[in-house]
Design an enzyme around this catalytic site. Sequence first.
Site: not given
Length: 336
Positions: A128, A153
């Site tokens: 990501s 995350y």
Amino acid sequence: MATVLVTGAAGFIGFHLSTRLLERGDTVIGLDNVNDYYDVTLKEARLAELTKFPQFRFVRADLADSAAINDVFEMHRPEKVANLAAQAGVRYSLTHPHVYTQSNITGFLNILEACRYNGVQHLVYASSSSVYGANKAMPFSVHDSVDHPISLYAATKKANELMAHTYSHLYRLPTTGLRFFTVYGPWGRPDMALFIFTKAILEDCPIDVYNEGKMLRDFTYVADIVEGVVRVLDRPAAPNLEWDGKNPDPSSSLAPYKVYNIGNNSPVPLMHYIATLEKALGKTAIKNLLPMQPGDVPETYADIEDLIRDTGFAPKTPVEEGIARFVAWYREYYSV
């Protein structure tokens, strides 16, 4: 043609990737736990589209269930794996941290172990843009250190890259991590901005605009993401024989390991994104301007030179075209 395991096949990107692979003739083993993080009926509708292909096989299982994962590999013998299953969402990680270690760490370890023992030719996995965290140098480069994540995350995605390198080094498993930048498009996730904004505008409800709209995002259309994934999947990571441990490049290694950015390479102001959506919907948004959210960053911008050099591909869909396609899908799917 290959047998490809796509985890997260009922998810947004996993659905589009599975469709693309099936259309070109691959056999796709789609794995998903179909959890209720967002609307399960949307996930089921995606799966219904995939089951129209005779060479699609669906397995309902959780990445954290090592026995189930091992069974999938032993039964179907995938040659390539695209691991897109993960607990997504920066903000959700602030309130539900344990879910992220279960899916993104334990689950990814199970995939690595199964790939190790089953002779997988190439493991491609979703990282990501959030791994860049506190980095300020723009555009974000895979050659820069990313050791300062600002959400759990992001930390789990950085951990995936480190875990993958370990397996590439120890077991010569070719692994490639793909740092996705703000993916949007038809069949998207209901927890993402474009989906939330569209629903609210059509219902005459206000939209929350963080950092008072002073944000830049490298919005990337899902078809461009999928094209990048397919090209990388077909090109197993190879050792970088020029890699120097005294001056280590984070994007490669003497092991068969690689990391790429996949982004539009063209940051768009959030307010322009909203204005484009307003035009596509024919309605003006009621904007609720708010401060920056914890875990968020004001700007993302992908350096994609390595992706272009190695695959010959660069995302190119402008937001005007991508948003129009999303709105057309949304109106048809929800009959609005």
